[in-house]
Design a protein around this motif. Structure first.
Motif, PDB file in Angstrom:
ATOM      1  N   LEU A  85       2.797 -13.482   8.493  1.00 59.93           N
ATOM      2  CA  LEU A  85       4.365 -13.496   7.917  1.00 59.93           C
ATOM      3  C   LEU A  85       5.474 -13.108   8.799  1.00 59.93           C
ATOM      4  O   LEU A  85       6.416 -13.546   8.525  1.00 59.93           O
ATOM      5  CB  LEU A  85       4.291 -12.548   6.590  1.00 59.93           C
ATOM      6  N   GLY A  86       4.984 -12.236   9.933  1.00 60.13           N
ATOM      7  CA  GLY A  86       6.133 -11.812  10.841  1.00 60.13           C
ATOM      8  C   GLY A  86       7.018 -10.816   9.925  1.00 60.13           C
ATOM      9  O   GLY A  86       6.569 -10.326   8.809  1.00 60.13           O
ATOM     10  N   ARG A  87       7.894 -10.436  10.918  1.00 57.23           N
ATOM     11  CA  ARG A  87       8.820  -9.257  10.407  1.00 57.23           C
ATOM     12  C   ARG A  87      10.080  -9.821   9.904  1.00 57.23           C
ATOM     13  O   ARG A  87      10.702 -10.866  10.275  1.00 57.23           O
ATOM     14  CB  ARG A  87       9.223  -8.151  11.364  1.00 57.23           C
ATOM     15  N   LEU A  88      10.817  -8.860   9.020  1.00 61.62           N
ATOM     16  CA  LEU A  88      12.265  -9.265   8.513  1.00 61.62           C
ATOM     17  C   LEU A  88      13.044  -9.182   9.815  1.00 61.62           C
ATOM     18  O   LEU A  88      12.842  -8.207  10.646  1.00 61.62           O
ATOM     19  CB  LEU A  88      12.654  -8.311   7.486  1.00 61.62           C
ATOM     20  N   PRO A  89      14.185  -9.760   9.885  1.00 56.52           N
ATOM     21  CA  PRO A  89      15.035  -9.810  11.194  1.00 56.52           C
ATOM     22  C   PRO A  89      15.654  -8.182  11.507  1.00 56.52           C
ATOM     23  O   PRO A  89      15.719  -7.727  10.268  1.00 56.52           O
ATOM     24  CB  PRO A  89      16.270 -10.753  10.627  1.00 56.52           C
ATOM     25  N   GLY A  90      15.403  -7.913  12.599  1.00 58.14           N
ATOM     26  CA  GLY A  90      15.859  -6.591  12.857  1.00 58.14           C
ATOM     27  C   GLY A  90      14.778  -5.427  12.696  1.00 58.14           C
ATOM     28  O   GLY A  90      15.093  -4.252  13.252  1.00 58.14           O
ATOM     29  N   VAL A  91      13.796  -5.695  12.073  1.00 65.49           N
ATOM     30  CA  VAL A  91      12.793  -4.775  11.711  1.00 65.49           C
ATOM     31  C   VAL A  91      11.813  -4.523  12.997  1.00 65.49           C
ATOM     32  O   VAL A  91      11.279  -5.720  13.359  1.00 65.49           O
ATOM     33  CB  VAL A  91      12.168  -5.083  10.528  1.00 65.49           C
ATOM     34  N   ARG A  92      11.574  -3.216  13.559  1.00 72.04           N
ATOM     35  CA  ARG A  92      10.575  -3.158  14.708  1.00 72.04           C
ATOM     36  C   ARG A  92       9.380  -3.026  14.188  1.00 72.04           C
ATOM     37  O   ARG A  92       8.312  -3.433  14.660  1.00 72.04           O
ATOM     38  CB  ARG A  92      11.311  -2.053  15.517  1.00 72.04           C
ATOM     39  N   LEU A 133       3.969  -3.295   1.536  1.00 75.76           N
ATOM     40  CA  LEU A 133       4.285  -2.997   2.960  1.00 75.76           C
ATOM     41  C   LEU A 133       5.609  -3.520   3.219  1.00 75.76           C
ATOM     42  O   LEU A 133       5.847  -5.024   3.273  1.00 75.76           O
ATOM     43  CB  LEU A 133       3.258  -3.807   3.625  1.00 75.76           C
ATOM     44  N   LEU A 134       6.488  -2.634   3.421  1.00 78.17           N
ATOM     45  CA  LEU A 134       7.887  -3.062   3.652  1.00 78.17           C
ATOM     46  C   LEU A 134       8.300  -3.497   4.973  1.00 78.17           C
ATOM     47  O   LEU A 134       7.730  -2.938   5.871  1.00 78.17           O
ATOM     48  CB  LEU A 134       8.935  -1.931   3.187  1.00 78.17           C
ATOM     49  N   GLY A 135       9.318  -4.362   5.183  1.00 77.58           N
ATOM     50  CA  GLY A 135       9.610  -4.846   6.606  1.00 77.58           C
ATOM     51  C   GLY A 135       9.051  -6.129   7.214  1.00 77.58           C
ATOM     52  O   GLY A 135       9.268  -6.516   8.062  1.00 77.58           O
ATOM     53  N   ILE A 136       7.717  -6.733   6.440  1.00 80.47           N
ATOM     54  CA  ILE A 136       7.589  -7.889   6.811  1.00 80.47           C
ATOM     55  C   ILE A 136       8.205  -9.004   6.043  1.00 80.47           C
ATOM     56  O   ILE A 136       9.080  -8.676   4.842  1.00 80.47           O
ATOM     57  CB  ILE A 136       5.993  -8.084   6.368  1.00 80.47           C
ATOM     58  N   ASP A 137       8.216 -10.154   6.569  1.00 80.38           N
ATOM     59  CA  ASP A 137       8.932 -11.519   6.068  1.00 80.38           C
ATOM     60  C   ASP A 137       8.005 -12.033   4.859  1.00 80.38           C
ATOM     61  O   ASP A 137       7.711 -13.114   5.053  1.00 80.38           O
ATOM     62  CB  ASP A 137       9.330 -12.449   7.081  1.00 80.38           C
ATOM     63  N   GLY A 138       7.586 -11.484   3.824  1.00 79.70           N
ATOM     64  CA  GLY A 138       6.988 -11.668   2.898  1.00 79.70           C
ATOM     65  C   GLY A 138       6.479 -10.580   1.817  1.00 79.70           C
ATOM     66  O   GLY A 138       7.252  -9.453   2.143  1.00 79.70           O
ATOM     67  N   ILE A 139       5.652 -10.614   1.099  1.00 79.77           N
ATOM     68  CA  ILE A 139       5.295  -9.665   0.276  1.00 79.77           C
ATOM     69  C   ILE A 139       3.889  -9.303   0.272  1.00 79.77           C
ATOM     70  O   ILE A 139       2.874 -10.382  -0.184  1.00 79.77           O
ATOM     71  CB  ILE A 139       5.648  -9.855  -1.301  1.00 79.77           C
ATOM     72  N   THR A 140       3.465  -8.029   0.763  1.00 86.32           N
ATOM     73  CA  THR A 140       1.921  -7.737   0.547  1.00 86.32           C
ATOM     74  C   THR A 140       1.710  -6.141  -0.080  1.00 86.32           C
ATOM     75  O   THR A 140       2.644  -5.536   0.352  1.00 86.32           O
ATOM     76  CB  THR A 140       1.322  -7.599   2.017  1.00 86.32           C
ATOM     77  N   ILE A 141       0.947  -6.272  -1.072  1.00 84.23           N
ATOM     78  CA  ILE A 141       0.683  -5.203  -1.873  1.00 84.23           C
ATOM     79  C   ILE A 141      -0.539  -4.482  -1.293  1.00 84.23           C
ATOM     80  O   ILE A 141      -1.685  -5.215  -1.686  1.00 84.23           O
ATOM     81  CB  ILE A 141       1.108  -5.410  -3.314  1.00 84.23           C
ATOM     82  N   ILE A 142      -0.493  -3.389  -0.804  1.00 85.97           N
ATOM     83  CA  ILE A 142      -1.904  -2.928  -0.493  1.00 85.97           C
ATOM     84  C   ILE A 142      -2.382  -1.757  -1.556  1.00 85.97           C
ATOM     85  O   ILE A 142      -1.724  -0.740  -1.917  1.00 85.97           O
ATOM     86  CB  ILE A 142      -1.777  -2.030   0.834  1.00 85.97           C
TER      87      ILE A 142
END
Length: 346
Positions: free
Chosen positions: A125-132, A295-304
């Motif tokens: 999914l990659g990261r949201l723009p600007g998120v390291r 999992l905040l900061g990814i370009d999508g939604i994952t719940i762990i």
């Protein structure tokens, strides 16, 4: 906010967790039956193990039963997280995330190998723009409903700017999904004074004071349990240790109380009278009520989810995923990061 009435597509890792499909499938079926929503739930995993569980639960008689996507591989707890996605492309984790990448679903839920879920989410999914770096955000029981703690394991080595981004993302999540207007942000530390801590926390403290967030300063663990903050940020190593210690304390208290009741006849009478209180306390301290951690900061939604998740925990994790989509949390996070460009990373 997106239309709360619109159906949501969610892929669920049926092979994740200590108990495998039996618990996950029941949690997914319970979610659909209890909510009555038209959400599309796709169970990803070995169909030979999933279909018998669906049959036991009478899912064939449901108006909107879960769908099944068959996979031939599993990512185990001992598998290398970094290479899992490429080595096991037909695993339930990899396929579930690709369903989201390809637009067939909007979220993914898993109780599998946390490291693998994080790594695979970043690759797919990659990261949201600007998120390291991403952060796992989890609710920890405490006074006044507890607090949101992040990161609890996604990023062990952090920069000060990472902690600021964690605070920004956590604030949005707490405000939108946890009903915490203008959430108070605390920096988990060994003392309340600004000079306390290591280089990471001292620099993060300075940045957080300039971030525009409702920063309340350094907060010690006992302060968090007293509800001195709604959101607490720290590096993933510290957060993971703190979370596991808190879980072990809650579990140990339960064991000790039960032991004392068994060995003291008079205590049994008291326990009977306190049954409603004990039930309420158990509910407040149970991870099942929160289900999963985003999992905040990814370009999508994952719940762990926790590896020991019960059907109730799985059901609530799916509920969290659905709300995350409907409330369009990632769009809100993007706006927040853009508004504070001075603390985003290159």
């Amino acid at each position: 906010m997106s239309d709360s009435r619109s159906p949501v597509g969610i892929a669920v890792d049926a092979m994740g967790g200590d108990s495998g499909p039996s618990v996950v499938v029941r949690g997914a079926v319970n979610y659909l039956r209890e909510t009555g929503r038209a959400d599309t739930i796709i169970l990803v995993g070995d169909s030979g193990r999933i279909y018998p569980e669906l049959k036991k639960l009478g899912a064939g008689k449901m108006d909107n039963p879960p769908r099944v996507v068959h996979t031939t591989e599993e990512i185990g707890m001992k598998d290398d997280a970094a290479s899992s996605f490429r080595r096991k492309k037909d695993s339930s984790i990899a396929r579930g995330l690709m369903l989201q990448k390809e637009g067939e679903v909007s979220a993914f839920v898993s109780a599998g190998n946390t490291g693998a879920v994080v790594a695979c989410s970043l690759i797919a999914l990659g990261r949201l723009p600007g998120v390291r770096r991403p952060a796992i955000a989890t609710m920890v029981p405490g006074a006044k409903g507890g607090y949101l703690l992040l990161d609890v394991g996604a990023t062990k080595d952090c920069r000060p700017t990472d902690l600021v981004q964690f605070a920004q993302m956590g604030s949005i999540y707490a405000e939108r999904l946890l009903d915490r207007p203008s959430p108070r942000v605390g920096l988990l530390n060994i003392g309340e004074e600004e000079s306390k801590g290591n280089e990471l926390t001292r620099e993060a403290n300075e940045l957080l004071r300039e971030s525009g967030l409702r920063f309340v300063g350094n907060v010690e663990p006992n302060g968090l349990f007293r509800a001195e903050a709604d959101v607490a940020v720290c590096d993933g190593f510290t957060g993971n240790v703190a979370l596991k210690f808190a879980e072990s304390v809650f579990e140990r208290i339960t064991v000790l109380v039960r032991g004392e009741i068994r060995h003291r006849p008079l205590a049994k009478i008291g326990a009977f009278l306190l049954t409603p209180v004990i039930a309420t306390l158990k509910k407040q301290l149970s991870y099942e009520q929160y289900g999963g951690a985003p999992l905040l900061g990814i370009d999508g939604i994952t719940i762990i989810c926790h590896g020991r998740s019960s059907p109730l925990a799985i059901s609530n994790a799916i509920r969290t995923a659905s709300r995350f989509v409907r409330y369009n949390i990632n769009a809100e996070i993007k706006k927040k990061l853009e508004a504070y460009q001075e603390v985003t990373v290159e």
